[in-house]
Design an enzyme around this catalytic site. Structure first.
Site, PDB file in Angstrom:
ATOM      1  N   LYS A 107      -0.667  -4.295  18.402  1.00 14.54           N
ATOM      2  CA  LYS A 107      -1.350  -4.673  17.322  1.00 14.54           C
ATOM      3  C   LYS A 107      -0.435  -5.712  16.624  1.00 14.54           C
ATOM      4  O   LYS A 107       0.699  -5.402  16.240  1.00 14.54           O
ATOM      5  CB  LYS A 107      -1.811  -3.751  16.409  1.00 14.54           C
ATOM      6  N   GLY A 168      -3.988  -0.163   2.319  1.00 16.79           N
ATOM      7  CA  GLY A 168      -3.454   0.897   1.329  1.00 16.79           C
ATOM      8  C   GLY A 168      -4.276   0.816  -0.028  1.00 16.79           C
ATOM      9  O   GLY A 168      -3.956   1.706  -0.858  1.00 16.79           O
ATOM     10  N   ALA A 194      -7.668  -1.203   7.697  1.00 16.82           N
ATOM     11  CA  ALA A 194      -7.144  -1.315   6.248  1.00 16.82           C
ATOM     12  C   ALA A 194      -8.193  -1.143   5.430  1.00 16.82           C
ATOM     13  O   ALA A 194      -9.216  -1.857   5.163  1.00 16.82           O
ATOM     14  CB  ALA A 194      -6.403  -2.726   6.213  1.00 16.82           C
ATOM     15  N   GLY A 195      -7.993  -0.507   4.232  1.00 20.51           N
ATOM     16  CA  GLY A 195      -8.583  -0.417   2.927  1.00 20.51           C
ATOM     17  C   GLY A 195      -9.732   0.850   3.013  1.00 20.51           C
ATOM     18  O   GLY A 195     -10.059   0.980   1.738  1.00 20.51           O
ATOM     19  N   ASN A 216      -5.016   4.783   8.067  1.00 20.53           N
ATOM     20  CA  ASN A 216      -3.576   5.501   7.763  1.00 20.53           C
ATOM     21  C   ASN A 216      -3.526   6.105   6.394  1.00 20.53           C
ATOM     22  O   ASN A 216      -3.733   7.540   6.158  1.00 20.53           O
ATOM     23  CB  ASN A 216      -2.420   4.724   8.137  1.00 20.53           C
TER      24      ASN A 216
END
Length: 272
Positions: A107, A168, A194-195, A216
């Site tokens: 990635k 994040g 993401a987000g 994550n």
């Protein structure tokens, strides 16, 4: 009926010739301990885990190693370039990862400056070109831009990974129209990355037609990461099934679910 339901749930996807059944990919950072990482990822049902090469010990056998908690024979490791802000850093990081673990599916992410850490697309194109020329299979983190996404596909990237919101942030999908546009434009898998903040965000990503979701912080920063991992697992499944089923049309007026004629108290039809 049970066999019909089981058949509907058997919905694998492929990236770079590899087949997976879980459409949820989970990062291994931000957790409070390796034990929590292990338990949350197991609860998520994820088959692919991302590994920040610059931040996780994959080299020193004398120190705690991620491989001891997430066995490579059970999980597909996806090395990433988290923390890289130049194309040169990103390319060097993934070359070192390949030397250390033999990983070829990677990635790529190249970040702009704080406070937003938005994808640096010029550097991303530069790094992607170098990595593809070097034989890597590149899953690429990018802006929610269908033109950029199409260009990355044409360059040879094996998956397109537009952000839902800044890394994040937990803001969810701030621009669903562009995510849907990217999915229409490219033929390789599209993964929201993401987000994502909670289960409804993950379900929305799948309802937009995305092939998978990578997250994550939404799990690692939850009060109960293992419980949130379970929620994310089911949200991705539910969103995917809803997308395949096809939602009902939206209406501005009511549409009664039961007929208004022939019911108790209804007026008889006029004669003649």
């Amino acid at each position: 009926m049970a066999s019909v339901a089981a058949e509907a749930m058997d919905d694998p996807w492929e990236v770079a010739g590899r087949r997976f059944h879980s459409r949820l990919i989970v990062g291994t950072g931000r957790f409070r301990s390796l034990e929590e990482t292990r338990d949350a990822i197991a609860a998520s049902g994820a088959e692919i885990v991302t590994v920040a090469v610059r931040r996780v010990n994959i080299h020193d056998p004398k120190a705690p190693m991620l491989q001891d908690y997430l066995p490579p024979d059970r999980y597909t490791y996806l090395p990433n370039t988290a923390g890289c802000h130049t194309a040169r850093e990103a390319v060097r990081t993934l070359r070192l990862a390949r030397e250390a673990g033999g990983w070829n599916l990677v990635k790529l992410e190249v970040l702009g400056p704080p406070p937003y850490l938005y994808p640096d697309m010029a550097a991303t194109f530069e790094a992607a070109a170098a990595l593809i020329a070097d034989g890597f299979q590149v899953m690429v983190y990018c802006a929610d831009d269908p033109v950029a996404a199409k260009r990355l596909e044409e360059m040879g990237c094996v998956a397109i990974m537009p952000l839902a919101a800044p890394i994040g942030s937990g803001l969810g999908i701030v621009n669903p129209h562009m995510i849907r546009a990217i999915k229409r434009e490219v033929r390789v898998p599209v993964l929201v990355d993401a987000g994502i903040g909670t289960a409804s965000d993950a379900a929305m990503a799948m309802e937009l037609g995305c092939d998978a979701v990578l997250l994550n912080s939404a799990i690692a920063h939850a009060r109960d990461p293992v419980r949130m991992a379970v929620a994310m697992k089911h949200a991705v499944i539910a969103g995917r099934q809803a997308y395949l089923a096809g939602r009902m049309p939206k209406r501005e007026e009511a549409d009664p679910s039961s007929p208004l004629t022939g019911v108790i108290g209804s007026a008889p039809a006029p004669a003649g």
